[in-house]
Design a protein around this motif. Structure first.
Motif, PDB file in Angstrom:
ATOM      1  N   UNK A   1       0.837  -1.200   0.000  1.00  0.00           N
ATOM      2  CA  UNK A   1       0.000   0.000   0.000  1.00  0.00           C
ATOM      3  C   UNK A   1       0.869   1.246   0.000  1.00  0.00           C
ATOM      4  N   UNK A   2       0.375   2.321  -0.609  1.00  0.00           N
ATOM      5  CA  UNK A   2       1.131   3.569  -0.596  1.00  0.00           C
ATOM      6  C   UNK A   2       1.133   4.176   0.803  1.00  0.00           C
ATOM      7  N   UNK A   3       1.984   5.146   1.009  1.00  0.00           N
ATOM      8  CA  UNK A   3       2.045   5.863   2.283  1.00  0.00           C
ATOM      9  C   UNK A   3       1.713   7.326   2.017  1.00  0.00           C
ATOM     10  N   UNK A   4       0.608   7.818   2.482  1.00  0.00           N
ATOM     11  CA  UNK A   4      -0.375   7.146   3.333  1.00  0.00           C
ATOM     12  C   UNK A   4      -1.270   6.209   2.513  1.00  0.00           C
ATOM     13  N   UNK A   5      -1.826   5.205   3.181  1.00  0.00           N
ATOM     14  CA  UNK A   5      -2.713   4.274   2.488  1.00  0.00           C
ATOM     15  C   UNK A   5      -4.035   4.956   2.126  1.00  0.00           C
ATOM     16  N   UNK A   6      -4.755   4.398   1.165  1.00  0.00           N
ATOM     17  CA  UNK A   6      -6.040   4.987   0.790  1.00  0.00           C
ATOM     18  C   UNK A   6      -7.078   4.824   1.900  1.00  0.00           C
ATOM     19  N   UNK A   7      -8.090   5.680   1.862  1.00  0.00           N
ATOM     20  CA  UNK A   7      -9.213   5.536   2.790  1.00  0.00           C
ATOM     21  C   UNK A   7      -9.770   4.122   2.673  1.00  0.00           C
ATOM     22  N   UNK A   8     -10.159   3.545   3.783  1.00  0.00           N
ATOM     23  CA  UNK A   8     -10.750   2.214   3.785  1.00  0.00           C
ATOM     24  C   UNK A   8      -9.750   1.084   3.888  1.00  0.00           C
ATOM     25  N   UNK A   9      -8.462   1.397   3.970  1.00  0.00           N
ATOM     26  CA  UNK A   9      -7.438   0.347   4.031  1.00  0.00           C
ATOM     27  C   UNK A   9      -7.532  -0.485   5.307  1.00  0.00           C
ATOM     28  N   UNK A  10      -8.258   0.004   6.292  1.00  0.00           N
ATOM     29  CA  UNK A  10      -8.428  -0.786   7.520  1.00  0.00           C
ATOM     30  C   UNK A  10      -9.132  -2.114   7.227  1.00  0.00           C
ATOM     31  N   UNK A  11      -9.914  -2.171   6.155  1.00  0.00           N
ATOM     32  CA  UNK A  11     -10.595  -3.422   5.802  1.00  0.00           C
ATOM     33  C   UNK A  11      -9.614  -4.447   5.250  1.00  0.00           C
ATOM     34  N   UNK A  12      -8.555  -3.987   4.605  1.00  0.00           N
ATOM     35  CA  UNK A  12      -7.498  -4.915   4.174  1.00  0.00           C
ATOM     36  C   UNK A  12      -6.808  -5.488   5.409  1.00  0.00           C
ATOM     37  N   UNK A  13      -6.560  -4.636   6.400  1.00  0.00           N
ATOM     38  CA  UNK A  13      -5.954  -5.104   7.656  1.00  0.00           C
ATOM     39  C   UNK A  13      -6.878  -6.104   8.355  1.00  0.00           C
ATOM     40  N   UNK A  14      -8.188  -5.861   8.313  1.00  0.00           N
ATOM     41  CA  UNK A  14      -9.141  -6.795   8.920  1.00  0.00           C
ATOM     42  C   UNK A  14      -9.132  -8.122   8.171  1.00  0.00           C
ATOM     43  N   UNK A  15      -9.057  -8.056   6.855  1.00  0.00           N
ATOM     44  CA  UNK A  15      -8.980  -9.278   6.048  1.00  0.00           C
ATOM     45  C   UNK A  15      -7.705 -10.062   6.382  1.00  0.00           C
ATOM     46  N   UNK A  16      -6.590  -9.356   6.537  1.00  0.00           N
ATOM     47  CA  UNK A  16      -5.326  -9.987   6.912  1.00  0.00           C
ATOM     48  C   UNK A  16      -5.472 -10.690   8.266  1.00  0.00           C
ATOM     49  N   UNK A  17      -6.116 -10.020   9.210  1.00  0.00           N
ATOM     50  CA  UNK A  17      -6.344 -10.605  10.551  1.00  0.00           C
ATOM     51  C   UNK A  17      -7.203 -11.874  10.430  1.00  0.00           C
ATOM     52  N   UNK A  18      -8.282 -11.786   9.663  1.00  0.00           N
ATOM     53  CA  UNK A  18      -9.172 -12.939   9.469  1.00  0.00           C
ATOM     54  C   UNK A  18      -8.425 -14.083   8.792  1.00  0.00           C
ATOM     55  N   UNK A  19      -7.630 -13.777   7.782  1.00  0.00           N
ATOM     56  CA  UNK A  19      -6.899 -14.777   7.026  1.00  0.00           C
ATOM     57  C   UNK A  19      -5.858 -15.498   7.880  1.00  0.00           C
ATOM     58  N   UNK A  20      -5.331 -14.816   8.880  1.00  0.00           N
ATOM     59  CA  UNK A  20      -4.315 -15.400   9.734  1.00  0.00           C
ATOM     60  C   UNK A  20      -4.848 -16.029  11.003  1.00  0.00           C
ATOM     61  N   UNK A  21      -6.140 -16.235  11.056  1.00  0.00           N
ATOM     62  CA  UNK A  21      -6.794 -16.765  12.259  1.00  0.00           C
ATOM     63  C   UNK A  21      -5.971 -17.781  12.961  1.00  0.00           C
TER      64      UNK A  21
END
Length: 103
Positions: free
Chosen positions: A83-103
């Motif tokens: 992701x670019x710095x700063x990340x785009x709006x809504x990037x927290x959902x990618x982080x949530x997906x990463x969290x879910x994927x790494x259960x």
């Protein structure tokens, strides 16, 4: 985007998967949140090449970002996308997906 705590990420995952009965439905819920809330298009760099992310797509193997450069187009797993710095709006959902994927 500020770093979210595990509890905050878990809350986002719960929000996205509240009505999901299985893993496929959970993935669809997370995809929907990313598709709805991630500000696109946005630019980023993949392997040293500037690309534009125009949309996301749900595939059998997960959520992908559709990246373009000129007439070339490629799908990259969104969890592998820098992701670019700063990340785009809504990037927290990618982080949530990463969290879910790494259960």
């Amino acid at each position: 985007m500020e770093q979210l705590s595990r509890a905050e990420l878990d809350e986002l995952v719960a929000e996205a998967t509240v009505d999901a009965y299985n893993e496929s439905e959970q993935l669809t819920g997370l995809y929907t949140m990313i598709e709805d809330d991630l500000a696109m298009p946005f630019g980023t760099v993949v392997l040293g090449v500037e690309v534009t992310v125009w949309k996301v797509d749900l595939r059998d193997d997960g959520i992908v970002a559709i990246c373009e450069r000129g007439r070339d187009r490629q799908a990259i797993k969104i969890l592998d996308l820098p992701l670019p710095d700063p990340p785009p709006e809504g990037a927290q959902w990618i982080a949530a997906y990463r969290r879910w994927d790494g259960r």
